[in-house]
Structures are given as C-alpha cells and as structure tokens.
Design a protein around this motif. Structure first.
Motif, PDB file in Angstrom:
ATOM      1  N   TYR A 124     -13.875  70.292  34.287  1.00 50.85           N
ATOM      2  CA  TYR A 124     -13.519  69.161  34.810  1.00 50.85           C
ATOM      3  C   TYR A 124     -13.437  68.907  36.341  1.00 50.85           C
ATOM      4  O   TYR A 124     -13.896  67.922  37.048  1.00 50.85           O
ATOM      5  CB  TYR A 124     -12.422  68.786  34.296  1.00 50.85           C
ATOM      6  CG  TYR A 124     -12.305  68.169  32.775  1.00 50.85           C
ATOM      7  CD1 TYR A 124     -12.877  67.031  32.476  1.00 50.85           C
ATOM      8  CD2 TYR A 124     -12.313  69.043  31.715  1.00 50.85           C
ATOM      9  CE1 TYR A 124     -12.916  66.412  31.321  1.00 50.85           C
ATOM     10  CE2 TYR A 124     -12.274  68.797  30.446  1.00 50.85           C
ATOM     11  CZ  TYR A 124     -12.818  67.460  30.048  1.00 50.85           C
ATOM     12  OH  TYR A 124     -12.909  66.965  28.871  1.00 50.85           O
ATOM     13  N   TYR A 130     -14.162  63.420  39.084  1.00 56.15           N
ATOM     14  CA  TYR A 130     -13.027  64.491  39.182  1.00 56.15           C
ATOM     15  C   TYR A 130     -13.649  65.282  40.766  1.00 56.15           C
ATOM     16  O   TYR A 130     -12.501  65.380  41.544  1.00 56.15           O
ATOM     17  CB  TYR A 130     -12.860  65.439  38.357  1.00 56.15           C
ATOM     18  CG  TYR A 130     -12.178  64.824  37.062  1.00 56.15           C
ATOM     19  CD1 TYR A 130     -10.653  64.609  37.289  1.00 56.15           C
ATOM     20  CD2 TYR A 130     -12.944  64.517  35.991  1.00 56.15           C
ATOM     21  CE1 TYR A 130     -10.038  63.898  36.117  1.00 56.15           C
ATOM     22  CE2 TYR A 130     -12.120  63.908  34.859  1.00 56.15           C
ATOM     23  CZ  TYR A 130     -10.753  63.560  35.029  1.00 56.15           C
ATOM     24  OH  TYR A 130     -10.235  63.023  33.782  1.00 56.15           O
ATOM     25  N   SER A 151      -3.256  60.754  33.428  1.00 57.55           N
ATOM     26  CA  SER A 151      -3.543  60.457  32.201  1.00 57.55           C
ATOM     27  C   SER A 151      -5.000  60.425  31.654  1.00 57.55           C
ATOM     28  O   SER A 151      -5.390  59.463  31.660  1.00 57.55           O
ATOM     29  CB  SER A 151      -2.690  59.261  31.976  1.00 57.55           C
ATOM     30  OG  SER A 151      -2.846  58.611  30.188  1.00 57.55           O
ATOM     31  N   SER A 152      -5.677  61.605  31.601  1.00 61.87           N
ATOM     32  CA  SER A 152      -6.937  61.747  31.081  1.00 61.87           C
ATOM     33  C   SER A 152      -7.186  62.865  30.452  1.00 61.87           C
ATOM     34  O   SER A 152      -8.260  63.156  29.757  1.00 61.87           O
ATOM     35  CB  SER A 152      -7.783  61.459  32.395  1.00 61.87           C
ATOM     36  OG  SER A 152      -7.408  62.562  33.335  1.00 61.87           O
ATOM     37  N   GLY A 158      -5.837  69.492  32.244  1.00 63.26           N
ATOM     38  CA  GLY A 158      -4.995  68.698  32.815  1.00 63.26           C
ATOM     39  C   GLY A 158      -4.089  69.344  33.972  1.00 63.26           C
ATOM     40  O   GLY A 158      -3.946  69.033  35.189  1.00 63.26           O
ATOM     41  N   PHE A 221      -0.610  62.300  28.035  1.00 63.79           N
ATOM     42  CA  PHE A 221      -1.872  62.465  27.317  1.00 63.79           C
ATOM     43  C   PHE A 221      -1.683  61.901  25.904  1.00 63.79           C
ATOM     44  O   PHE A 221      -0.763  62.371  25.287  1.00 63.79           O
ATOM     45  CB  PHE A 221      -2.389  63.804  27.427  1.00 63.79           C
ATOM     46  CG  PHE A 221      -3.807  63.850  26.721  1.00 63.79           C
ATOM     47  CD1 PHE A 221      -4.919  63.576  27.338  1.00 63.79           C
ATOM     48  CD2 PHE A 221      -3.842  64.574  25.446  1.00 63.79           C
ATOM     49  CE1 PHE A 221      -6.201  63.765  26.792  1.00 63.79           C
ATOM     50  CE2 PHE A 221      -4.869  64.556  24.819  1.00 63.79           C
ATOM     51  CZ  PHE A 221      -6.193  64.282  25.492  1.00 63.79           C
ATOM     52  N   GLN A 226      -7.230  59.568  23.592  1.00 62.01           N
ATOM     53  CA  GLN A 226      -7.371  59.509  25.014  1.00 62.01           C
ATOM     54  C   GLN A 226      -8.905  59.759  25.210  1.00 62.01           C
ATOM     55  O   GLN A 226      -9.805  59.007  26.065  1.00 62.01           O
ATOM     56  CB  GLN A 226      -6.615  60.414  25.821  1.00 62.01           C
ATOM     57  CG  GLN A 226      -6.634  60.182  27.257  1.00 62.01           C
ATOM     58  CD  GLN A 226      -5.469  59.444  27.838  1.00 62.01           C
ATOM     59  OE1 GLN A 226      -4.216  59.517  27.244  1.00 62.01           O
ATOM     60  NE2 GLN A 226      -5.683  58.701  28.882  1.00 62.01           N
ATOM     61  N   TYR A 227      -9.445  60.703  24.619  1.00 62.42           N
ATOM     62  CA  TYR A 227     -11.036  61.036  24.738  1.00 62.42           C
ATOM     63  C   TYR A 227     -11.756  60.257  23.966  1.00 62.42           C
ATOM     64  O   TYR A 227     -13.077  60.132  24.313  1.00 62.42           O
ATOM     65  CB  TYR A 227     -11.065  62.570  24.187  1.00 62.42           C
ATOM     66  CG  TYR A 227     -10.440  63.832  25.168  1.00 62.42           C
ATOM     67  CD1 TYR A 227     -10.731  63.445  26.712  1.00 62.42           C
ATOM     68  CD2 TYR A 227      -9.664  64.610  24.742  1.00 62.42           C
ATOM     69  CE1 TYR A 227     -10.410  64.650  27.592  1.00 62.42           C
ATOM     70  CE2 TYR A 227      -9.299  65.765  25.536  1.00 62.42           C
ATOM     71  CZ  TYR A 227      -9.576  65.423  26.851  1.00 62.42           C
ATOM     72  OH  TYR A 227      -9.034  66.554  27.916  1.00 62.42           O
ATOM     73  N   THR A 233      -7.749  54.446  27.923  1.00 63.46           N
ATOM     74  CA  THR A 233      -8.484  54.941  28.856  1.00 63.46           C
ATOM     75  C   THR A 233      -7.783  55.801  29.788  1.00 63.46           C
ATOM     76  O   THR A 233      -6.657  56.086  29.557  1.00 63.46           O
ATOM     77  CB  THR A 233      -8.885  53.728  29.697  1.00 63.46           C
ATOM     78  OG1 THR A 233      -9.926  54.040  30.722  1.00 63.46           O
ATOM     79  CG2 THR A 233      -7.908  53.202  30.358  1.00 63.46           C
ATOM     80  N   ARG A 234      -8.386  56.333  30.700  1.00 60.95           N
ATOM     81  CA  ARG A 234      -7.812  57.201  31.698  1.00 60.95           C
ATOM     82  C   ARG A 234      -6.989  56.443  32.791  1.00 60.95           C
ATOM     83  O   ARG A 234      -7.582  55.365  33.208  1.00 60.95           O
ATOM     84  CB  ARG A 234      -8.894  58.078  32.080  1.00 60.95           C
ATOM     85  CG  ARG A 234      -9.863  57.451  33.018  1.00 60.95           C
ATOM     86  CD  ARG A 234     -10.553  58.102  34.261  1.00 60.95           C
ATOM     87  NE  ARG A 234     -10.814  57.056  35.178  1.00 60.95           N
ATOM     88  CZ  ARG A 234     -12.174  56.388  35.074  1.00 60.95           C
ATOM     89  NH1 ARG A 234     -12.851  56.501  33.903  1.00 60.95           N
ATOM     90  NH2 ARG A 234     -12.341  55.328  35.931  1.00 60.95           N
ATOM     91  N   GLN A 235      -6.012  57.164  33.134  1.00 61.12           N
ATOM     92  CA  GLN A 235      -5.351  56.671  34.517  1.00 61.12           C
ATOM     93  C   GLN A 235      -5.146  57.703  35.343  1.00 61.12           C
ATOM     94  O   GLN A 235      -4.708  58.959  35.003  1.00 61.12           O
ATOM     95  CB  GLN A 235      -4.118  55.808  34.016  1.00 61.12           C
ATOM     96  CG  GLN A 235      -4.336  54.576  33.518  1.00 61.12           C
ATOM     97  CD  GLN A 235      -3.014  54.058  32.905  1.00 61.12           C
ATOM     98  OE1 GLN A 235      -1.941  54.629  32.675  1.00 61.12           O
ATOM     99  NE2 GLN A 235      -2.905  52.584  32.825  1.00 61.12           N
ATOM    100  N   ASP A 247      -6.969  55.236  40.596  1.00 66.96           N
ATOM    101  CA  ASP A 247      -8.275  55.278  39.692  1.00 66.96           C
ATOM    102  C   ASP A 247      -9.300  55.281  40.699  1.00 66.96           C
ATOM    103  O   ASP A 247      -9.739  55.940  41.505  1.00 66.96           O
ATOM    104  CB  ASP A 247      -7.918  54.424  38.639  1.00 66.96           C
ATOM    105  CG  ASP A 247      -9.037  54.572  37.340  1.00 66.96           C
ATOM    106  OD1 ASP A 247      -8.968  56.012  37.050  1.00 66.96           O
ATOM    107  OD2 ASP A 247      -9.966  53.760  37.062  1.00 66.96           O
TER     108      ASP A 247
END
Length: 359
Positions: A124, A130, A151-152, A158, A221, A226-227, A233-235, A247
């Motif tokens: 990641y 990232y 949150s992703s 993570g 999460f 989430q995926y 969505t991600r945050q 973001d």
C-alpha cells in the motif's frame, strides 16, 4: 539488476497478480515456475494461465532464480518461510508473517539464525495515492505531523500507513476501541456492480492508538464494505503544525505563512480521446508527487504497487537496501494483533510492549 527471474509458491487470488505482472512486463520479470502440489489442480492452472507448474519446492529451485515469491495462506506461511530461510533462498513474502505474537517472535529468531534474505510485499505505501500522500508528508509541507485519521485499510495494512505517516518507528502505543455492526446494501460483486438490493451486516472497527511520542492515530474500518462498495469510500486526514491532508485536498503554509489549498490531480492516459491506457502520475499544483514507473503497462494501482515491490526486492538483493523489512512487517502485524485484542475488550486500554525484533 537485469531481468528478474522468480519462482512463485501459491495459486490463489494474490498469486495471480505476479503472473499478470510478469506477462505485462516481460522485459523486467520472468516467472520460472509455480509450485502447486496437487497434479490435477496444477495442470488446470498451467492451462488457464500459460505458466510452468511444478509439484515441489525442489523442482522450482532447479531453476536459476533471483528469489521466490511466497503467496499462501497466513496460517501456513511461517513454516514455508523458515524452510526457505534454512535453504538460503531469498524470499519476497506476500502474506503477513504469523497469527500469534509467539509465531512472530519465533520467525524473527529463525530469520536471525539463518541470516535470511527476506522482504515483505506490503504494497500500500507504494500504491500511487498512498505514495503521493507520503511524499507530501516527507516534503515537509505539513510541518511536524501529529495525528492521522485513516478509514481505508484494514489491520496491518492500516498500521503500516499509520507508522509511516507519524514516523512512529518502533515506539509503543496504548490502544482503545470498539467493534460495531451496521447494515449496508450490497453494490459490488465479482462481476461488477450489483443491483438486487441485498442488505447485509457490516462490522465497523473504531480504535485510537496513542504512541509514546505523543502522536495519535484514529483508525476506522468497515469490513467488508470498505474495499468493495460504491456507497462506502475511504477517508484520510493527516494533520501537522503547518498543514493537513484532507483526502485529495492539501492545505499548507508557504515559507511566508500564506495559506494554500491545492488538490491532488491524478493523470491517467487512455481517457476520452487519448489512445493509450495507463496511469501516469499524481500532481500537486505544478509538481509530480508520484510518477508511475510502468507507464506503458496496463496495470491497476495494486498491480503497480506489487510490481514496485518486485523491483525493490531485486534492488535489495544487489544493494542490501531494505524497502519493507521483516522487522517492519512483524511490528505492523504485532500492533494489528493488539488491535484485535482491544476490540475483544471494548473501551479497555491495551498496551504494546517492545518485542525482540525492536530491541
């Protein structure tokens, strides 16, 4: 290093990434063989993917390999790793190395004993987005980073981003958290979008990690939505004394303390009238904060990241420059195990302690 020649142990969903990458980048990677012990399954796999399949590690090692990729289930990865350590085979391990603290410590002791040449394919932090976020932090635009809200990504993935963003090293932390469960409508399946309106229960883990250097991570999460969801969505928010990542928005102060807001701008080839198809890079204003090293290959973000790990493994074997060491992987997995412990004891503090790999 010239073209990397590697072997593959594993035939699951993650293992297929390495096959696709080798086919997309034949000038960089050559897959010598895949170990599948079941002959019938191996023959079907070979026919489906057009790869050489062997039934044993011995057969695989008869090839001239730079390293072996280990991509198998988490519960049996340690045994395979130790076997490769004993044989002196360099290994790029896809799976997190162990399910208990005792297993992590045993693996470290074995790696030290056999002077193992090993890195972990934690992808990641070298994924485009990232990587761009971490470049903004490393460039000092935010000043000294104090906290992150992520949150992703689940578990050790993570934790990896948390530790890198906060520059937390191997410092200990205190955790507190709770697991919730909420209903969500299914929107995504293996064939793409889902429209049947099925509702399922989805867990949501909320934890706070307070590191001994005063830095704090807020972890959030939802599994599995989430995926794989179009309505979840991600945050990500990272805050420092002179700015923040919100973001895709980056807010920071210039040297004259003038506040600036800029957006991360993803550049993809092959959209609209462009005839190519590839991710090119990510820009912040007029500078690139990420460039895809494989611009002519049709790879998604995760494949780009895995290919980067494969390249970095080759560099590690020639220079000893680590990119995601066993030590780092053990620390991230250890903290992830402590997160699970905290979730099993809601709203009670759980603390980490210095393990043998960090002493």
């Amino acid at each position: 290093m010239s073209k990397i020649r590697f072997g593959l142990i594993g035939s699951g969903w993650r293992a297929e990434f390495y096959i696709r990458i080798a086919k997309a980048l034949p000038e960089k990677f050559e897959l010598a063989g895949v170990v599948i012990r079941d002959r019938e399954k191996g023959e079907a796999f070979a026919a489906k993917f057009g790869v050489n399949v062997v039934q044993s590690l011995e057969e695989l090692l008869n090839n001239q390999l730079d390293y072996v990729v280990l991509s198998i289930k988490r519960g049996i990865v340690s045994d395979y790793l130790i076997e490769l350590f004993k044989r002196g085979i360099p290994v790029l391990c896809e799976t997190p190395p162990g399910e208990t603290i005792e297993a992590l410590e045993e693996l470290w002791e074995q790696a030290v004993q056999y002077h193992a040449k090993v890195q972990i394919a934690e992808q990641y932090f070298v994924q485009p987005l990232y990587s761009a976020w971490l470049k903004v932090i490393q460039d000092g635009k935010l000043g000294e980073v104090s906290n992150i809200n992520i949150s992703s990504l689940h578990g050790y993935h993570g934790v990896s981003i948390i530790r890198k963003a906060l520059n937390a090293g191997y410092g200990n932390c205190t955790l507190i958290g709770k697991r919730y469960s909420f209903e969500v409508t299914e929107t995504y399946g293996r064939e793409g979008m889902a429209f049947d309106g099925e509702v399922f229960s989805c867990t949501r883990d909320r934890l706070t990690l307070e590191f001994e250097n005063g830095k704090v991570a807020f972890f959030d999460f939802s599994d599995p939505a989430q995926y794989h969801s179009f309505i979840r969505t991600r945050q990500l928010t990272v805050q420092g004394g002179r700015g923040e990542i919100d973001d895709l928005s980056i807010r920071y102060l210039t040297s004259a303390n003038v506040p600036v807001t800029q957006e991360l701008n993803r550049i993809d080839l092959g959209r609209y009238s462009n005839q190519e198809w590839a991710h090119y890079g990510i820009m912040l204003g007029e500078e690139f904060v990420y460039r895809n090293p494989y611009t002519n290959a049709r790879l998604n973000d995760d494949e780009i990241a895995v290919a980067t790990c494969m390249d970095l493994m080759g560099e590690y074997l020639t220079t000893d420059k680590e990119f995601y060491s066993l030590k780092e992987a053990l620390q991230d997995t250890y903290i992830a195990l402590k997160m699970e412990e905290a979730l099993k004891h809601p709203n009670q503090e759980v603390s980490t302690s210095t393990r043998i790999w960090a002493q």
